[in-house]
Write a protein that holds these residues in place. Sequence first.
Motif, short mmCIF file in Angstrom:
data_model
loop_
_atom_site.label_atom_id
_atom_site.label_comp_id
_atom_site.label_asym_id
_atom_site.label_seq_id
_atom_site.Cartn_x
_atom_site.Cartn_y
_atom_site.Cartn_z
N ASP A 85 16.18 -79.49 34.00
CA ASP A 85 16.49 -80.45 32.76
C ASP A 85 17.78 -80.41 32.12
OD1 ASP A 85 16.01 -82.88 31.70
OD2 ASP A 85 14.02 -82.52 30.84
N SER A 86 18.21 -81.45 31.50
CA SER A 86 19.27 -81.11 30.73
C SER A 86 19.38 -79.75 29.74
CB SER A 86 19.68 -82.55 29.95
OG SER A 86 18.67 -82.71 28.88
N HIS A 87 20.61 -79.53 29.60
CA HIS A 87 20.95 -78.46 28.71
C HIS A 87 20.19 -77.08 28.94
CE1 HIS A 87 23.22 -80.82 25.84
NE2 HIS A 87 22.42 -81.66 25.97
N ALA A 88 19.32 -77.05 30.15
CA ALA A 88 18.88 -75.79 30.57
C ALA A 88 20.07 -74.93 31.18
CB ALA A 88 17.84 -76.18 31.82
N GLU A 89 20.07 -73.64 31.33
CA GLU A 89 20.84 -72.83 31.66
C GLU A 89 20.35 -71.69 32.71
OE1 GLU A 89 24.83 -69.78 30.31
OE2 GLU A 89 23.30 -70.61 28.86
N ILE A 90 20.61 -71.69 33.71
CA ILE A 90 20.26 -70.73 34.55
C ILE A 90 21.44 -69.81 34.93
CG2 ILE A 90 19.56 -70.36 37.08
CD1 ILE A 90 17.99 -73.03 37.03
N SER A 105 16.83 -77.36 27.75
CA SER A 105 17.42 -76.08 26.80
C SER A 105 16.69 -74.73 27.22
CB SER A 105 17.13 -76.37 25.49
OG SER A 105 18.01 -77.48 25.08
N CYS A 106 16.12 -74.67 28.48
CA CYS A 106 15.53 -73.23 28.84
C CYS A 106 16.87 -72.46 29.20
CB CYS A 106 14.47 -73.57 30.03
SG CYS A 106 12.97 -74.23 29.69
N SER A 107 16.40 -71.06 29.16
CA SER A 107 17.52 -69.98 29.63
C SER A 107 16.76 -69.07 30.45
CB SER A 107 17.87 -69.10 28.52
OG SER A 107 18.75 -70.13 27.66
N ILE A 108 17.27 -68.97 31.89
CA ILE A 108 16.69 -67.94 32.60
C ILE A 108 17.61 -67.10 33.26
CG2 ILE A 108 15.48 -68.02 34.85
CD1 ILE A 108 14.47 -70.88 34.66
N ILE A 109 17.57 -66.04 33.12
CA ILE A 109 18.52 -64.99 33.49
C ILE A 109 18.02 -63.80 34.15
CG2 ILE A 109 19.97 -63.27 32.30
CD1 ILE A 109 19.71 -64.70 29.79
N LYS A 110 18.30 -63.30 35.41
CA LYS A 110 18.28 -62.38 36.24
C LYS A 110 16.50 -62.22 36.50
CE LYS A 110 22.26 -59.48 35.09
NZ LYS A 110 22.60 -57.97 34.78
N SER A 111 16.04 -63.51 36.88
CA SER A 111 14.57 -63.52 37.00
C SER A 111 14.13 -64.14 38.34
CB SER A 111 14.17 -64.28 35.76
OG SER A 111 14.04 -63.70 34.62
N VAL A 117 6.30 -73.88 39.50
CA VAL A 117 6.02 -73.24 38.09
C VAL A 117 6.57 -74.17 37.32
CG1 VAL A 117 7.16 -71.33 36.63
CG2 VAL A 117 6.10 -70.79 38.83
N SER A 118 5.91 -74.46 36.10
CA SER A 118 6.61 -75.32 34.99
C SER A 118 6.87 -74.36 33.31
CB SER A 118 5.47 -76.21 34.38
OG SER A 118 5.88 -77.09 33.40
N ILE A 119 8.24 -74.66 33.32
CA ILE A 119 8.85 -73.76 32.19
C ILE A 119 9.14 -75.06 31.20
CG2 ILE A 119 10.52 -72.25 31.26
CD1 ILE A 119 10.53 -71.01 34.20
N SER A 120 8.59 -75.00 30.12
CA SER A 120 8.70 -76.10 28.98
C SER A 120 9.85 -75.52 28.22
CB SER A 120 7.41 -76.09 28.23
OG SER A 120 6.22 -76.30 28.77
N ALA A 121 10.24 -76.89 27.26
CA ALA A 121 11.60 -76.97 26.87
C ALA A 121 11.64 -75.54 25.91
CB ALA A 121 11.75 -78.22 25.90
N GLY A 122 12.89 -75.01 25.84
CA GLY A 122 13.19 -74.05 24.92
C GLY A 122 12.76 -72.52 25.32
N ALA A 123 12.08 -72.54 26.36
CA ALA A 123 11.72 -71.27 26.69
C ALA A 123 12.83 -70.20 27.28
CB ALA A 123 10.49 -71.32 27.86
N GLY A 137 5.19 -72.14 27.97
CA GLY A 137 5.06 -73.06 27.12
C GLY A 137 6.22 -73.18 26.36
N PRO A 138 6.59 -74.27 25.59
CA PRO A 138 7.60 -74.62 24.85
C PRO A 138 8.16 -73.35 23.76
CG PRO A 138 6.31 -75.96 24.26
CD PRO A 138 5.52 -75.43 25.42
N GLY A 139 9.17 -72.98 23.86
CA GLY A 139 9.64 -71.99 22.94
C GLY A 139 9.00 -70.58 23.02
N ALA A 140 8.73 -70.25 24.26
CA ALA A 140 8.25 -68.89 24.76
C ALA A 140 9.30 -68.25 25.14
CB ALA A 140 7.15 -68.79 25.59
N ALA A 141 9.11 -66.81 24.66
CA ALA A 141 10.17 -65.73 25.30
C ALA A 141 9.41 -64.79 25.89
CB ALA A 141 10.91 -65.10 23.71
#
Length: 217
Positions: A85-90, A105-111, A117-123, A137-141
């Motif tokens: 989705d938009s503004h996500a960063e891989i 707006s998710c961020s996924i780093i070295k994973s 899999v479903s990763i919600s907004a801001g995770a 879920g949204p906002g999870a870290a």
Amino acid sequence: MKISDLFSAEMEPDLNKWVGKFTTLSDLFSAMPQLYARLESQNIQGIVEDGAVIVGPVHIGMGSVVHGQAIIRGPAIVGNNTVVDSHAEIRAGAFIGSKCVIGHSCSIIKSMVMSSVSISAGAFIRNSVIGFGSVVGPGAALGADEVEGSLGSVSQSLSKLGAVLGDYAVVGANSSIKPGTVVGSRTIIGEGVLAHGIYEPNQTVMLSQALEIKPRS
């Protein structure tokens, strides 16, 4: 928990064969750079919308869509029929399987994110492994801090490993899964939970709040 206990759902044959070579989570995680060994340039088979940014050696599979303002930095792999989705960063070192949804707006780093899999907004996900069919879920870290030490029987050394979710695990909104945490398959971590340790399969972990009512003095 063995790798086979965490990740037993059907994967793409090549990925299943590769994962099956390892007996500990640390071995699997340490070998993740092997996934990118053949990536020498961009291989875009899906759709990249205007405004999206693709940098370096990135593979995007057939049927996948990267929406505008999303950023993917290689080396990275995105499987077939996945939506970013938009503004996500891989970021570099990420593997995303097929039929995934990576939210706004998710961020996924070295994973490593398995398929479906479903990763919600801001995770936020770093240095982690997410099993087949899991939901974040949204906002999870997950794995937001570096971890030192080990988890004994799970692995001899998880010094660079963040969180691990088994197949079909669920992490609720705004929960924080600390580095070194292992969540067993089909276990649910509820909303707002700070999770740290080893959670066996088929458990429910919820935040309990007690309401106290007293007469006014």
